[in-house]
Motif scaffolding. Structure first.
Motif, PDB file in Angstrom:
ATOM      1  N   LEU B  71     -15.597 -37.791 -73.386  1.00 45.00           N
ATOM      2  CA  LEU B  71     -16.456 -37.001 -72.489  1.00 45.00           C
ATOM      3  C   LEU B  71     -17.571 -36.303 -73.271  1.00 45.00           C
ATOM      4  O   LEU B  71     -18.601 -35.946 -72.718  1.00 45.00           O
ATOM      5  CB  LEU B  71     -15.617 -35.951 -71.747  1.00 45.00           C
ATOM      6  CG  LEU B  71     -14.659 -36.483 -70.679  1.00 45.00           C
ATOM      7  CD1 LEU B  71     -13.705 -35.387 -70.212  1.00 45.00           C
ATOM      8  CD2 LEU B  71     -15.432 -37.045 -69.492  1.00 45.00           C
ATOM      9  N   MET B  72     -17.325 -36.075 -74.565  1.00 48.98           N
ATOM     10  CA  MET B  72     -18.324 -35.410 -75.410  1.00 48.98           C
ATOM     11  C   MET B  72     -19.198 -36.423 -76.164  1.00 48.98           C
ATOM     12  O   MET B  72     -19.908 -36.056 -77.099  1.00 48.98           O
ATOM     13  CB  MET B  72     -17.620 -34.503 -76.421  1.00 48.98           C
ATOM     14  CG  MET B  72     -16.886 -33.330 -75.796  1.00 48.98           C
ATOM     15  SD  MET B  72     -17.957 -32.250 -74.828  1.00 48.98           S
ATOM     16  CE  MET B  72     -18.974 -31.559 -76.139  1.00 48.98           C
ATOM     17  N   TYR B 100     -12.813 -41.847 -64.168  1.00 47.33           N
ATOM     18  CA  TYR B 100     -13.832 -40.839 -64.483  1.00 47.33           C
ATOM     19  C   TYR B 100     -15.241 -41.282 -64.089  1.00 47.33           C
ATOM     20  O   TYR B 100     -16.033 -40.498 -63.567  1.00 47.33           O
ATOM     21  CB  TYR B 100     -13.792 -40.446 -65.963  1.00 47.33           C
ATOM     22  CG  TYR B 100     -13.692 -38.953 -66.149  1.00 47.33           C
ATOM     23  CD1 TYR B 100     -14.768 -38.126 -65.852  1.00 47.33           C
ATOM     24  CD2 TYR B 100     -12.517 -38.363 -66.592  1.00 47.33           C
ATOM     25  CE1 TYR B 100     -14.683 -36.749 -65.996  1.00 47.33           C
ATOM     26  CE2 TYR B 100     -12.421 -36.981 -66.733  1.00 47.33           C
ATOM     27  CZ  TYR B 100     -13.505 -36.187 -66.442  1.00 47.33           C
ATOM     28  OH  TYR B 100     -13.411 -34.829 -66.574  1.00 47.33           O
ATOM     29  N   ARG B 101     -15.549 -42.567 -64.331  1.00 42.75           N
ATOM     30  CA  ARG B 101     -16.898 -43.031 -64.013  1.00 42.75           C
ATOM     31  C   ARG B 101     -17.143 -42.985 -62.501  1.00 42.75           C
ATOM     32  O   ARG B 101     -18.124 -42.410 -62.040  1.00 42.75           O
ATOM     33  CB  ARG B 101     -17.128 -44.446 -64.543  1.00 42.75           C
ATOM     34  CG  ARG B 101     -18.516 -44.968 -64.242  1.00 42.75           C
ATOM     35  CD  ARG B 101     -18.647 -46.442 -64.614  1.00 42.75           C
ATOM     36  NE  ARG B 101     -18.844 -46.647 -66.039  1.00 42.75           N
ATOM     37  CZ  ARG B 101     -20.017 -46.559 -66.651  1.00 42.75           C
ATOM     38  NH1 ARG B 101     -21.100 -46.216 -65.982  1.00 42.75           N
ATOM     39  NH2 ARG B 101     -20.118 -46.813 -67.939  1.00 42.75           N
ATOM     40  N   THR B 102     -16.199 -43.534 -61.741  1.00 44.10           N
ATOM     41  CA  THR B 102     -16.426 -43.571 -60.294  1.00 44.10           C
ATOM     42  C   THR B 102     -16.324 -42.175 -59.687  1.00 44.10           C
ATOM     43  O   THR B 102     -17.085 -41.802 -58.798  1.00 44.10           O
ATOM     44  CB  THR B 102     -15.475 -44.573 -59.595  1.00 44.10           C
ATOM     45  OG1 THR B 102     -15.802 -44.599 -58.207  1.00 44.10           O
ATOM     46  CG2 THR B 102     -14.012 -44.233 -59.764  1.00 44.10           C
ATOM     47  N   ARG B 103     -15.388 -41.362 -60.200  1.00 44.65           N
ATOM     48  CA  ARG B 103     -15.221 -39.986 -59.719  1.00 44.65           C
ATOM     49  C   ARG B 103     -16.518 -39.179 -59.818  1.00 44.65           C
ATOM     50  O   ARG B 103     -16.774 -38.315 -58.999  1.00 44.65           O
ATOM     51  CB  ARG B 103     -14.127 -39.338 -60.571  1.00 44.65           C
ATOM     52  CG  ARG B 103     -14.041 -37.834 -60.486  1.00 44.65           C
ATOM     53  CD  ARG B 103     -13.075 -37.303 -61.542  1.00 44.65           C
ATOM     54  NE  ARG B 103     -11.703 -37.689 -61.252  1.00 44.65           N
ATOM     55  CZ  ARG B 103     -10.753 -37.824 -62.176  1.00 44.65           C
ATOM     56  NH1 ARG B 103     -11.017 -37.613 -63.442  1.00 44.65           N
ATOM     57  NH2 ARG B 103      -9.545 -38.169 -61.829  1.00 44.65           N
ATOM     58  N   THR B 104     -17.302 -39.457 -60.842  1.00 44.23           N
ATOM     59  CA  THR B 104     -18.522 -38.674 -61.064  1.00 44.23           C
ATOM     60  C   THR B 104     -19.769 -39.522 -60.853  1.00 44.23           C
ATOM     61  O   THR B 104     -20.851 -39.122 -61.268  1.00 44.23           O
ATOM     62  CB  THR B 104     -18.547 -38.097 -62.495  1.00 44.23           C
ATOM     63  OG1 THR B 104     -18.551 -39.189 -63.425  1.00 44.23           O
ATOM     64  CG2 THR B 104     -17.348 -37.205 -62.768  1.00 44.23           C
ATOM     65  N   ARG B 105     -19.598 -40.676 -60.213  1.00 38.63           N
ATOM     66  CA  ARG B 105     -20.726 -41.581 -59.970  1.00 38.63           C
ATOM     67  C   ARG B 105     -21.564 -41.774 -61.242  1.00 38.63           C
ATOM     68  O   ARG B 105     -22.785 -41.631 -61.243  1.00 38.63           O
ATOM     69  CB  ARG B 105     -21.583 -41.071 -58.809  1.00 38.63           C
ATOM     70  CG  ARG B 105     -20.910 -41.212 -57.440  1.00 38.63           C
ATOM     71  CD  ARG B 105     -20.723 -42.681 -57.067  1.00 38.63           C
ATOM     72  NE  ARG B 105     -20.157 -42.858 -55.728  1.00 38.63           N
ATOM     73  CZ  ARG B 105     -18.857 -43.097 -55.485  1.00 38.63           C
ATOM     74  NH1 ARG B 105     -17.998 -43.187 -56.485  1.00 38.63           N
ATOM     75  NH2 ARG B 105     -18.422 -43.275 -54.253  1.00 38.63           N
ATOM     76  N   SER B 106     -20.812 -42.029 -62.315  1.00 43.49           N
ATOM     77  CA  SER B 106     -21.376 -42.353 -63.634  1.00 43.49           C
ATOM     78  C   SER B 106     -22.059 -41.181 -64.345  1.00 43.49           C
ATOM     79  O   SER B 106     -22.712 -41.389 -65.369  1.00 43.49           O
ATOM     80  CB  SER B 106     -22.348 -43.553 -63.567  1.00 43.49           C
ATOM     81  OG  SER B 106     -21.662 -44.710 -63.154  1.00 43.49           O
ATOM     82  N   ALA B 107     -21.885 -39.962 -63.846  1.00 39.24           N
ATOM     83  CA  ALA B 107     -22.374 -38.811 -64.617  1.00 39.24           C
ATOM     84  C   ALA B 107     -21.589 -38.733 -65.933  1.00 39.24           C
ATOM     85  O   ALA B 107     -22.106 -38.300 -66.955  1.00 39.24           O
ATOM     86  CB  ALA B 107     -22.210 -37.515 -63.827  1.00 39.24           C
ATOM     87  N   PHE B 108     -20.317 -39.132 -65.871  1.00 32.57           N
ATOM     88  CA  PHE B 108     -19.488 -39.218 -67.077  1.00 32.57           C
ATOM     89  C   PHE B 108     -19.012 -40.656 -67.272  1.00 32.57           C
ATOM     90  O   PHE B 108     -18.781 -41.373 -66.301  1.00 32.57           O
ATOM     91  CB  PHE B 108     -18.262 -38.313 -66.968  1.00 32.57           C
ATOM     92  CG  PHE B 108     -18.564 -36.851 -67.057  1.00 32.57           C
ATOM     93  CD1 PHE B 108     -18.700 -36.229 -68.284  1.00 32.57           C
ATOM     94  CD2 PHE B 108     -18.710 -36.096 -65.910  1.00 32.57           C
ATOM     95  CE1 PHE B 108     -18.985 -34.871 -68.369  1.00 32.57           C
ATOM     96  CE2 PHE B 108     -18.994 -34.744 -65.977  1.00 32.57           C
ATOM     97  CZ  PHE B 108     -19.125 -34.124 -67.218  1.00 32.57           C
ATOM     98  N   ASP B 165     -17.164 -48.199 -71.478  1.00 25.78           N
ATOM     99  CA  ASP B 165     -16.066 -48.121 -70.518  1.00 25.78           C
ATOM    100  C   ASP B 165     -14.744 -48.130 -71.268  1.00 25.78           C
ATOM    101  O   ASP B 165     -14.673 -48.601 -72.403  1.00 25.78           O
ATOM    102  CB  ASP B 165     -16.126 -49.322 -69.560  1.00 25.78           C
ATOM    103  CG  ASP B 165     -17.196 -49.136 -68.491  1.00 25.78           C
ATOM    104  OD1 ASP B 165     -17.246 -48.047 -67.898  1.00 25.78           O
ATOM    105  OD2 ASP B 165     -17.983 -50.070 -68.261  1.00 25.78           O
TER     106      ASP B 165
END
Lengths: 361, 321
Positions: B71-72, B100-108, B165
């Motif tokens: 994440l960092m 994580y990618r889908t949860r944040t729409r690729s923000a993370f 990914d």
């Protein structure tokens, strides 16, 4: 030979502002101005107003399931106010007050609780991770983030939240243990609101305090009155300042005045008398008493602030409700590059006009 | 350079650590000891304890903290000592790495490469021989790779470590030291999601991966048939185009894997072929796989793992139809 004591430990408790608004001046956080106190108070009002709005929207069917924060404002605002911009905030799922102080656009908050991932598409400048639902699983992320901050030589700490129930999870112990070994700049806030859905704190663990769970991992800890915004602020600020030397656990003793989420009814499992007892310790009342007594606040300021906040909240709700989901984004954000299988599933769904029909339901 | 799969993976990790200073290895016994299979041998001495870390013994935290590092913007490469111990980290992998990618729409994004040994055939204790690829391929969001040669292992691992990914990189223990290959010393990539035609043929098509590739090759040689052998290399995303092409070429399809037959990768491949190529087939699809039960203790292993005889039997059955 005599039996030797090889280790002994104790846990300290911090309170600065008692429930009647009386201050222990010797403990007052150094450098905290009257303006800052007023600002913290306003954030607490805002958090409570946002919460009330969210609850009302949920009851009208305009939000999905929602986890209310009422009663926990001092824990949220006190910890958040102590953070610096560069610190990384890792929430569980109830820290709406922290998000508000950290500058989360409020429409994203409502969008998230309406049930759209788009509300978790957070601007990188916020330095926060999204809401995490599985209890305690964000703790290892916090430890990893703290490791990364140290590895990348950043002057910042990771601040991770967990509830009283969460401290029973394996991930909680594992993460503290890793952070201890790494001497990583992690501050773990235990938001002990006394209830994990229907299970009281007394049935969660035989440990006298939750803070002491840090000791087994070789980590410093403190318990604070979680309804005293000054104590929470001071403990968090100190922990962040000392985080270069390693992690710290802060147990904030507070109370969940409402339900766990909009899907349960606390009257079924907890006595009214207990709730009434905690009403007297309300985190907002005591700071208001203090501010009023010291000429920093009055009824007309209160009314003006509440009116402004209501307008601000309504604007955010309106923006969130204008949002129209695009189902294509579900398929496009699973992997960096869409796979053959997802591409085909996307094209099947589109050619069948299946989304159009779902909207007509 | 002439290397076995252990050497190829070690070389790939060396290249990644050299080129990306945000890449770190972490896991149990991977530092001084070089890992229980010596895959990370010498890397801590070369890159230091901050980049090749011996962690406390906790699988969920190894993956969970790796997610935090990712994440960092770091690229953690955690090792789970055996796939049979990775269930403790299943929550972190499926609830977080995959989402994580889908949860944040690729923000993370989660750039993370999880390495773990899989499969049996080396007479190991209970929980050291499982083939759990289907468990990780099923939920979506994770990339699942399983190489069958030293050459593939290096190229796929380098590609995985340059991908944004989460990748599960499954290393068949039986292949670690089974044979050597001459591979380039420099970095090279093998694309993710692309299967490899190992041998061309016209009588039948055999779709396989991991430990079973060599078993299939031996069985085909023994039967002296002309088989199109497709090595999936990547389990998820599945190379549906290559599978369809290989299946249509001969019209007779066999799927071979070591993992339990029921609800396995073979079931997915067969279902996909039934949906898209049923009328191109002229025989029922055959699956040769481990029986639908937990992997046994080493004493019973030889009765469990598909071998040349079992694959030969499948070939005979398929060609007789």
């Amino acid at each position: 030979m005599p039996i030797e004591e090889v280790y002994n430990c104790s846990v300290k408790r911090l309170q600065i502002l008692d429930e009647n608004g009386n201050l222990d001046e010797a403990l007052f956080p150094e450098g905290l101005s009257g303006d800052s106190l007023v600002e913290m108070y306003k954030y607490m009002l805002l958090a409570r107003a946002v919460d009330a709005k969210a609850l009302s929207l949920q009851r009208q069917g305009r939000l999905a399931t929602y986890a209310p924060l009422i009663g926990e404002e001092a824990t949220h605002i006190g910890t958040a106010y102590a953070m610096r911009k560069q610190d990384i905030f890792i929430p569980a799922f109830r820290q709406h007050g922290v998000q508000i102080v950290r500058g989360l656009p409020l429409d994203l908050f409502f969008l998230y609780w309406r049930g759209f991932e788009d509300g978790a598409k957070l601007p990188a400048s916020l330095n926060q991770t999204p809401v995490i639902v599985p209890v305690g699983t964000q703790l290892p992320h916090g430890a990893g983030i703290a490791f990364a901050l140290k590895y990348l030589k950043k002057d910042a700490a990771a601040i991770v939240y967990i509830g009283d129930g969460g401290t029973s999870e394996g991930d909680f112990y594992e993460a503290l243990n890793f952070a201890g070994v790494w001497k990583a700049p992690l501050v773990c806030i235990i938001e002990n609101n006394q209830w994990a859905i229907s299970v009281p704190r007394s049935a969660q663990t035989a440990a006298e305090t939750l803070a002491q769970k840090a000791i087994a991992a070789g980590i410093n800890c403190i318990q604070v009155d979680g309804n005293d915004v000054l104590a929470v602020y001071k403990a968090t600020r100190d922990a962040i300042q000392n985080s270069k030397d390693g992690p710290m656990v802060i147990e904030c003793v507070t109370y969940r005045m409402s339900m766990h989420t909009t899907s349960d009814d606390p009257e079924k499992y907890r006595p009214d008398a207990e709730v009434e007892k905690w009403e007297k310790k309300d985190p907002i009342d005591r700071i208001r008493k203090y501010l009023t007594k010291n000429g920093l606040w009055n009824d007309s300021l209160e009314q003006k602030t509440k009116d402004e906040q209501a307008k601000f909240i309504d604007q955010a709700v309106e923006k969130a409700e204008q949002f129209k989901p695009d189902p294509k984004t579900m398929f496009e954000n699973v992997y960096g590059t869409i796979t053959q299988t997802l591409e085909e599933e996307l094209s099947d769904a589109m050619s069948a006009n299946f989304w159009q029909e779902s909207e007509d339901d | 350079m002439q290397v076995n799969m252990v050497g190829a993976i070690n070389n790939a990790l060396d290249i990644i650590l050299r080129e990306n200073d945000k890449a770190v290895l972490l896991g149990e016994d991977i530092g001084k000891d070089g890992g229980v299979f010596r895959v990370t041998d010498g890397l801590q001495a070369k890159y230091g304890e901050n980049r090749v870390m011996d962690t406390p013994l906790a699988e969920s935290a190894i993956i969970g903290t790796s997610i935090g590092m990712a994440l960092m913007g770091m690229h953690p490469i955690p090792e789970i000592q055996f796939a049979g111990f990775m269930y403790l980290a299943y929550d972190q992998l499926v609830s977080h790495a995959a989402r994580y990618r889908t949860r944040t729409r690729s923000a993370f994004q989660i750039p993370m490469t999880v390495r773990t040994p899989v499969s049996g055939g080396v007479k190991a204790l209970e929980h050291h021989s499982e083939s759990p690829e289907a468990l990780y391929a099923h939920p979506g969001g994770l990339i699942v790779i399983e190489p069958s040669t030293p050459y593939d292992a290096k190229g796929l691992l380098i590609k995985a470590c340059r991908t944004n990914d989460p990748v599960l990189f499954l290393e068949p223990t039986r292949l670690y030291r089974l044979f050597k290959q001459d591979i380039p010393e420099d970095a090279y990539e093998i694309p993710i999601g692309k299967a490899n035609v190992v041998e061309e043929g016209s009588d039948l098509t055999i779709i396989t991966y991991g430990t079973m590739v060599t078993v299939v090759k031996d069985a085909v040689a023994k039967k002296n048939v002309s088989a199109e052998i497709l090595d999936l290399r990547t389990i998820n995303p599945l190379d549906t185009e290559a599978i369809l092409a290989a299946a249509k070429k001969t019209g007779k399809v066999m799927i071979v894997h070591e993992a339990e037959k029921s609800f396995g990768v073979g079931a997915e491949v067969a279902a996909m072929l039934a949906e898209k190529a049923l009328y191109n087939l002229d025989a029922p699809i055959i699956r040769v796989a481990g029986p639908s039960m937990p992997y046994p203790f080493p004493g019973y292993e030889k009765y469990y793992t598909p071998n040349v005889a079992k694959v030969v039997q499948g070939i005979e059955k398929l060609l007789s139809q």
